[in-house]
Design an enzyme around this catalytic site. Structure first.
Site, mmCIF file in Angstrom:
data_model
loop_
_atom_site.group_PDB
_atom_site.id
_atom_site.type_symbol
_atom_site.label_atom_id
_atom_site.label_comp_id
_atom_site.label_asym_id
_atom_site.label_seq_id
_atom_site.Cartn_x
_atom_site.Cartn_y
_atom_site.Cartn_z
ATOM 1 N N HIS A 27 0.838 -1.208 0.000
ATOM 2 C CA HIS A 27 0.000 0.000 0.000
ATOM 3 C C HIS A 27 0.867 1.250 0.000
ATOM 4 O O HIS A 27 0.615 2.212 -0.729
ATOM 5 C CB HIS A 27 -0.861 0.057 1.273
ATOM 6 C CG HIS A 27 -1.916 -0.992 1.385
ATOM 7 N ND1 HIS A 27 -2.039 -1.801 2.482
ATOM 8 C CD2 HIS A 27 -2.910 -1.361 0.542
ATOM 9 C CE1 HIS A 27 -3.071 -2.612 2.326
ATOM 10 N NE2 HIS A 27 -3.618 -2.374 1.145
ATOM 11 N N SER A 137 -3.009 -7.653 2.815
ATOM 12 C CA SER A 137 -3.212 -7.561 4.268
ATOM 13 C C SER A 137 -3.674 -8.904 4.817
ATOM 14 O O SER A 137 -3.257 -9.313 5.906
ATOM 15 C CB SER A 137 -4.263 -6.498 4.594
ATOM 16 O OG SER A 137 -3.847 -5.235 4.159
#
Ligand code: PNS
Length: 169
Positions: A27, A137
């Site tokens: 990210h 994630s």
């Protein structure tokens, strides 16, 4: 920013949306690259009440704030609703998304076309740094849950938060 630069389309704005549960190096790579391309980059933590995360939304925001502190043009917000409404309310014409592999493309294309159809907002795809092409994630949480080393996949404060949450500090 004040004056005419802050008005309308003169300020080039984009949003990097996601769940960020928690933020990873993948990210961060996309956010840092977007911050070089746009005047203002919003990191939008999209709230999905049907999905219980490992971290509360406030914790995710706090972690993102810490790891993006060096990027002066990055703002962090949580939002409950449609991404296109987040964009409309802030005069954001572009969504920036990382594409890790062809497998990401189907769903990302659907969302990009839906968002464009709903409001005209554009989606720009950035090829993920190959170092992070397998990273998500969900995988980070799974590996960390079973004691695997994820120290190269998340920033140190996120690693610390993961260890604390999984009670291994
Ligand atoms: O990190 P994620 O979970 O892959 O991110 C997905 C996210 C949050 C970007 C996407 O689900 C989203 O935009 N949600 C907000 C609600 C919305 O606008 N849904 C319609 C998408 S076409």
């Amino acid at each position: 920013m004040t004056g005419p630069e802050s008005e309308g389309s003169l300020v080039r704005r984009a949003v990097c949306p996601g769940s960020f549960d928690p933020i990873t190096n993948g990210h961060l790579d996309i956010i840092s690259r977007a911050s070089r391309l746009y005047d203002e980059v919003y990191v939008a933590v999209m709230i999905n009440k049907a999905k219980k995360g490992l971290f509360e939304v406030d914790e995710r925001l706090d972690l993102i704030r810490q790891v993006t502190a060096e990027y002066e043009n990055v703002r962090i917000e949580a939002f409950h609703g449609l991404l296109v409404d987040f964009c409309k309310q802030r005069d954001i014409p572009a969504i920036v998304k990382g594409l890790r592999a062809v497998s990401d493309f189907d769903y990302e294309l659907q969302m990009a076309q839906m968002n464009n159809g709903l409001s005209g907002v554009e989606t720009l795809f950035v090829p993920t740094n190959p170092t992070y092409s397998f990273l998500s994630s969900s995988l980070v949480k799974e590996v960390a849950t079973w004691g695997g080393d994820v120290s190269h996949l998340v920033p140190p404060v996120v690693l610390e938060a993961l260890n604390k949450r999984l009670r291994r500090d």
